[in-house]
Design a protein around this motif. Structure first.
Motif, PDB file in Angstrom:
ATOM      1  N   PHE A   1      -8.327  -2.387  -1.490  1.00 34.58           N
ATOM      2  CA  PHE A   1      -8.961  -1.222  -0.878  1.00 34.58           C
ATOM      3  C   PHE A   1      -7.883  -0.166  -0.710  1.00 34.58           C
ATOM      4  CE2 PHE A   1     -12.044  -4.493   0.341  1.00 34.58           C
ATOM      5  CZ  PHE A   1     -13.223  -3.861  -0.029  1.00 34.58           C
ATOM      6  N   HIS A   2      -7.774   0.690  -1.742  1.00 40.30           N
ATOM      7  CA  HIS A   2      -6.634   1.604  -1.843  1.00 40.30           C
ATOM      8  C   HIS A   2      -6.639   2.701  -0.792  1.00 40.30           C
ATOM      9  CE1 HIS A   2      -9.997   3.470  -3.843  1.00 40.30           C
ATOM     10  NE2 HIS A   2      -9.434   4.612  -3.558  1.00 40.30           N
ATOM     11  N   ARG A   3      -7.843   3.026  -0.277  1.00 43.48           N
ATOM     12  CA  ARG A   3      -7.924   4.199   0.590  1.00 43.48           C
ATOM     13  C   ARG A   3      -7.030   4.045   1.819  1.00 43.48           C
ATOM     14  NH1 ARG A   3     -13.872   6.228   2.217  1.00 43.48           N
ATOM     15  NH2 ARG A   3     -14.522   5.170   0.302  1.00 43.48           N
ATOM     16  N   ARG A   4      -6.864   2.792   2.261  1.00 43.19           N
ATOM     17  CA  ARG A   4      -6.019   2.571   3.450  1.00 43.19           C
ATOM     18  C   ARG A   4      -4.567   2.979   3.213  1.00 43.19           C
ATOM     19  NH1 ARG A   4      -7.495  -2.675   7.006  1.00 43.19           N
ATOM     20  NH2 ARG A   4      -9.744  -2.851   6.593  1.00 43.19           N
TER      21      ARG A   4
ATOM     22  N   VAL B   1     -19.121  -0.518  -0.336  1.00 47.93           N
ATOM     23  CA  VAL B   1     -18.151  -1.437   0.251  1.00 47.93           C
ATOM     24  C   VAL B   1     -16.849  -0.734   0.658  1.00 47.93           C
ATOM     25  CG1 VAL B   1     -17.107  -2.176  -1.937  1.00 47.93           C
ATOM     26  CG2 VAL B   1     -17.272  -3.801  -0.024  1.00 47.93           C
ATOM     27  N   HIS B   2     -16.465   0.304  -0.088  1.00 48.67           N
ATOM     28  CA  HIS B   2     -15.249   1.055   0.270  1.00 48.67           C
ATOM     29  C   HIS B   2     -15.414   1.760   1.616  1.00 48.67           C
ATOM     30  CE1 HIS B   2     -12.735   0.638  -3.303  1.00 48.67           C
ATOM     31  NE2 HIS B   2     -13.815   0.735  -4.051  1.00 48.67           N
TER      32      HIS B   2
ATOM     33  N   ASP C   1       8.990  -8.848   3.459  1.00 51.11           N
ATOM     34  CA  ASP C   1       9.255  -8.946   4.907  1.00 51.11           C
ATOM     35  C   ASP C   1       8.475 -10.078   5.564  1.00 51.11           C
ATOM     36  OD1 ASP C   1      10.433  -6.557   4.289  1.00 51.11           O
ATOM     37  OD2 ASP C   1       9.026  -5.322   5.420  1.00 51.11           O
ATOM     38  N   ARG C   2       7.618 -10.739   4.830  1.00 51.54           N
ATOM     39  CA  ARG C   2       6.692 -11.722   5.424  1.00 51.54           C
ATOM     40  C   ARG C   2       5.933 -11.103   6.600  1.00 51.54           C
ATOM     41  NH1 ARG C   2       6.256 -13.887   1.147  1.00 51.54           N
ATOM     42  NH2 ARG C   2       4.830 -15.328   2.155  1.00 51.54           N
ATOM     43  N   SER C   3       5.579  -9.845   6.473  1.00 54.06           N
ATOM     44  CA  SER C   3       4.743  -9.189   7.490  1.00 54.06           C
ATOM     45  C   SER C   3       3.292  -9.207   7.005  1.00 54.06           C
ATOM     46  CB  SER C   3       5.220  -7.749   7.698  1.00 54.06           C
ATOM     47  OG  SER C   3       5.141  -7.045   6.471  1.00 54.06           O
ATOM     48  N   PRO C   4       2.334  -8.982   7.901  1.00 55.83           N
ATOM     49  CA  PRO C   4       0.929  -9.059   7.471  1.00 55.83           C
ATOM     50  C   PRO C   4       0.590  -7.980   6.448  1.00 55.83           C
ATOM     51  CG  PRO C   4       1.106  -8.955   9.887  1.00 55.83           C
ATOM     52  CD  PRO C   4       2.461  -8.674   9.334  1.00 55.83           C
ATOM     53  N   VAL C   5      -0.237  -8.333   5.490  1.00 54.52           N
ATOM     54  CA  VAL C   5      -0.737  -7.320   4.564  1.00 54.52           C
ATOM     55  C   VAL C   5      -1.711  -6.405   5.308  1.00 54.52           C
ATOM     56  CG1 VAL C   5      -0.519  -8.811   2.536  1.00 54.52           C
ATOM     57  CG2 VAL C   5      -2.671  -8.781   3.831  1.00 54.52           C
ATOM     58  N   GLN C   6      -1.956  -5.226   4.734  1.00 59.23           N
ATOM     59  CA  GLN C   6      -2.808  -4.265   5.440  1.00 59.23           C
ATOM     60  C   GLN C   6      -4.292  -4.415   5.109  1.00 59.23           C
ATOM     61  OE1 GLN C   6      -1.119  -0.211   5.862  1.00 59.23           O
ATOM     62  NE2 GLN C   6       0.729  -1.129   5.048  1.00 59.23           N
ATOM     63  N   VAL C   7      -4.611  -5.102   4.046  1.00 59.33           N
ATOM     64  CA  VAL C   7      -6.024  -5.419   3.744  1.00 59.33           C
ATOM     65  C   VAL C   7      -6.088  -6.883   3.348  1.00 59.33           C
ATOM     66  CG1 VAL C   7      -8.119  -4.642   2.600  1.00 59.33           C
ATOM     67  CG2 VAL C   7      -6.112  -3.145   2.628  1.00 59.33           C
TER      68      VAL C   7
ATOM     69  N   ASP D   1     -10.588  -9.129   5.595  1.00 60.61           N
ATOM     70  CA  ASP D   1     -11.117  -7.765   5.579  1.00 60.61           C
ATOM     71  C   ASP D   1     -12.073  -7.580   4.408  1.00 60.61           C
ATOM     72  OD1 ASP D   1      -9.749  -6.739   7.829  1.00 60.61           O
ATOM     73  OD2 ASP D   1      -7.933  -6.398   6.639  1.00 60.61           O
ATOM     74  N   ALA D   2     -11.678  -8.092   3.270  1.00 56.25           N
ATOM     75  CA  ALA D   2     -12.528  -7.956   2.083  1.00 56.25           C
ATOM     76  C   ALA D   2     -13.854  -8.688   2.294  1.00 56.25           C
ATOM     77  CB  ALA D   2     -11.810  -8.497   0.855  1.00 56.25           C
TER      78      ALA D   2
END
Lengths: 348, 348, 348, 348
Positions: free
Chosen positions: D123-126, D176-177, D298-304, D308-309
């Motif tokens: 989801f690229h918009r984020r 869906v977007h 970084d082993r940080s959370p992904v943003q999507v 979420d999907a």
């Protein structure tokens, strides 16, 4: 996709912009190697980008990863490095200005021509997609005969006095960009009249014999008029916008907002403004190096030649002289820069 | 609500605009009676608006329904009618220009002052809500010190040669509006430099010794710079827009679109542009007559005095001279118009 | 120019707007006389505008200066006064809504039809120059087949609870304007689905059984979809904007800024927003009375008939029902308002 | 600067966009290797970008230059390749949708969670700078309580019928977007009501049981309302714009123009519109892969996330059901997607 590896000399503000673009945004030009006189800076960049680094410009020129060179060192080194690069057979991209005096500028352009290499100077605006699109429509005749050219270049706040002292003065440092655009979009100039003022810090600018605000009026060989306004103290932000008014159409190139949204609060809607040339031109600096790389790979003409840089420099000199003398300066394009013309030449 | 009945002299293009406004859009000013030298025109207007009409200006002045007079006759009649009105004890609104020469302008201003009546000249832009709002914020100090003033006034196409011949020339006819705004928003001027070109019809304009495109650079007493661009051949439409760049803020007054919608077709969105001053200023002409009426009823100062008109005229004359001589003209505000200043005065 | 003198009944907020327009901005309609139940208000207005005043609506109807009547009294008086006016042979302009219930609305429309007088209801948006221009281009076929209609009507802040209680509810009071525009620009509706929320003051709105935010989805007979969003708590200002997306073009009617300039401060440019319907529609209210006067003088059809008002009211009722039941309401236009349709009717 | 080499699977339209970005515009993510089932396509890309290529996805997973994988193959392969990648211990970026049915989507999300790798969905918009900036200001509380969410996603013209047949339908493919953005900017949803129409080609869309125009109304858990309009037949161009109206401020994210200039001709000014998602989002696709690479490094959370999907997919299913049944669908967020809720749950 054929690519060109570029040896980048100089890792100050502009150098880092070029390095980032070559490393991550250009599609034809690639970062091949880096040079900086400061070994810490050079090593750090070499490691960051994973390319060879050196503190010797000669070594950079000799390195196989520097198929061509881009020069973004302090102004004083532009001309000698360009000449050294050309004599080493390297195609050269050089930040503007070539030099702060005409003799060096002319000598550099001649030396490069003699060496037969490609030479492009850093007038990035010609590579911005908006400007390039308008230029193309003008070339295609969609605008008709130009009657009026209007251009603004403004910085939010003055650079430190130390920078100003070595800048060549407002007209050579700032106005020169609009002068290049004027020639590019409208054609050659026959008269330059400049007016300056020091508004933000009268004493400071008087001390270095410079101004922070200027209006420059141009008369083109075609009969059209042009007007440029420049400021180092716009306050609200960076501005770079141009209008070309023609007989069939008028084009206005915007100064974009920083972000594509508006924010509404009671009674008011607001938008962010761009703060500097980096925010204004997210694509132009990468595009100019790609353009250079394409010209090198295809042996096609560069889009901003040394002669173009010299012509813009000469117009900036004319503006400076006009401001100092309070008189219009008549000029004549010679094919290699501008000569002074007598007024009767202009009228004829 | 107290109202003022106005005797309107002249029913040409501007006269009809004023008549419509007085009859239907003004809230304080009212149409009291009409005069036109042409009896058909005068009668038709009298019948249309249901007011007394006459072909004698003396009769208009004597009529009780003409509590004050508004003069919109051909330019040559502005000054004598203003003087006659003033001598008859009538407060006078007069279209710009008062006259095409300085001596008559000065004499008229003096005669009106002697008569002790109110006298307002038709610089409508001061009454437009957008301009008035910006002026108020500048007066309140929100903009800080002004560094740069920029103003455009452009017509879509040239008027006929017959009009040009009697117009007083481009600077007195067109630029004078921007010069009035410059004084109003920024303050007095000390230098005027003008450049002109005849782009749309070089031979036609040369024949009447006039231009269709001009750039005028101003230096203000405050040290700020100003630049005005004017055109009779903008092609795309009418334009009247101004920017004032200050140390704390910058104001930009737009040229509005003709309608408040956009129209999208494949790949393109478009908007209608205003074609002339009537579309650009739907409210200003009514507001200026209401402003005049209020000043008359309250005995408060008018917002554009004869002295303001004289000052703008003098700056237009300086622009005209600068264009003809190719030199900057130094000026000094005297309280009643501008005198020529020597360059050392300006620098001092 | 033939004019029509109008007797204005009611001098509250809307009444004063109409009085000012009739006195100073309309070109065909004129203020003939005023009525208000409150003698102080009536006398004050009569004196202010220099017209006869009365506290008896019968007297207003009988007065020769009331060639037609405009009714801007509290909602409850709209219907009886319209009927009384019609029975007295007067052409009637009436503020919306005709009534808060369907029976009275229908009876009023029928009574007026029987009396054979002109009857126009106050949907002002149809008279705004921007909306009228778009409507004309749609009528001319420039937009092609409509696929999507989108409209927003938003108020900055909620009116007091006392107003809400007598408003007929959000859909009849606010949405009705967008519903009228939907019919006008796109055509008849076959389904209405409404959703509501009380966001700004949940308890307050629950107490009166109303909402401050709504989304209404329309299905048109043509197959197009429509969506309306409404709010009494937009916070930033008043909004009235519409988009019509067609097969050949898409029109977007803006919500204009309050003033035509932008104000730039460091990093930010801002513009004033309109605060209410008066700032949004400086011309529409005057134009609707001029339109009424023209229709009366020419005996041409009015542009918003009682039948139009009834149809919009019926759609608002359907929206209200849909919101209360959580179901789509199928409707069928009968020529005189909408009847409920079964779902099979819609699908057929 | 640490970088991550990505093995890219699939070189269709989206695959090539990712390949170009990884090769030339991303700053952290790099193109490591490419896979395509078609050997000509795979070899050509390998040679163009100077990276290893393969026609075996297993080989790609095993290649050391594929430190992580990005999946841009046809939809049917998304889920099995994601699972294979995760089981091979590779962090996975996967284009949306994960799958066209819920069971596969849920199973994939669970499988990835079990494998303990990073998983980001496209989801690229984020990742667009404008949307990200607004999201950040909303998170910071600058907008206050949200009352209304409004979003448009529109394509200029329908894709071929062959694409539609395998698209999962309008709501799963397009809406869906906006549903993802609704959750991201406003929060969880409790009711979905959808309306659809086939306007551009009624027979064609009926044949595949799909629509080209839709309006979806959302009710959020917070009490706010949302409205989405979507079209495959906007005619004028691509549109992606969103408004979030809050108690303290309202944000409007624009649909940008294609170029930053306006072109004026007699009576008209026009601007180029963006034609598709590539022109609308010059930066977002590169930024999403850089975001993925950073999260991996970084082993940080992904943003999507996969969750979420799944949530957006579930809302799209609810919209599809609502459109087919003509009824509002009540939903309840479970932490892993949405379950159907009874109406009383919503009201409670």
């Amino acid at each position: 996709m054929s690519t060109l590896r570029i040896g980048l000399a100089g890792l100050g503000r502009m150098g880092r912009i070029h390095a980032d673009n070559l490393a991550g945004r250009c599609s034809v030009a690639r970062l091949g190697a880096v040079y900086d006189a400061d070994p810490t800076v050079a090593r750090e960049a070499g490691e960051r980008y994973g390319v060879p680094w050196t503190t010797s410009f000669e070594e950079l020129l000799a390195h196989p990863a520097a198929e061509a060179v881009a020069i973004a060192t302090p102004t004083g080194a532009h001309a000698p490095m360009t000449v050294a690069g050309a004599q080493a057979g390297r195609d050269v991209f050089c930040e503007k200005p070539i030099a702060l005096d005409r003799a060096t500028t002319v000598a550099t352009v001649e030396e490069v021509r003699r060496a037969g290499v490609q030479f492009q100077v850093g007038f990035h605006r010609r590579f911005d997609p908006d400007w390039a699109a308008v230029a193309e429509r003008i070339r295609a005749g969609e605008l008709g005969e130009v009657a009026l050219f209007r251009s603004s270049l403004r910085d939010m706040a003055s650079p430190p006095a130390s920078f100003l002292a070595g800048s060549g003065g407002f007209f050579r440092d700032v106005t020169v960009h609009d002068l290049d655009v004027a020639r590019w979009l409208v054609g050659e100039v026959v008269e330059v009249t400049a007016h300056g003022a020091a508004v933000s810090d009268p004493e400071g600018f008087a001390a270095v014999g410079d101004v922070d605000t200027a209006v420059v009026v141009l008369r083109f060989a075609s009969g059209a008029l042009g007007v440029i306004d420049n400021s180092r103290a716009s306050g609200y932000g960076y501005e770079c916008s141009t209008e070309v008014m023609g007989s069939r159409a008028t084009a206005r190139i915007d100064n974009p907002y920083r972000r594509g949204y508006e924010w509404r609060t009671p009674g008011l809607t607001s938008r962010d403004l761009v703060a500097d040339f980096q925010e204004r031109y997210p694509l132009a600096y990468a595009a100019e190096l790609d353009g250079f790389a394409r010209a090198v790979l295809d042996r096609s003409p560069v889009q901003v030649s040394g002669e173009d840089a010299l012509a813009a420099f000469d117009l900036a000199e004319a503006a400076d002289e006009s401001w100092r003398t309070g008189r219009t300066v008549a000029v004549r394009y010679t094919g290699t820069g501008y000569a002074r013309a007598s007024v009767s030449e202009v009228s004829a």
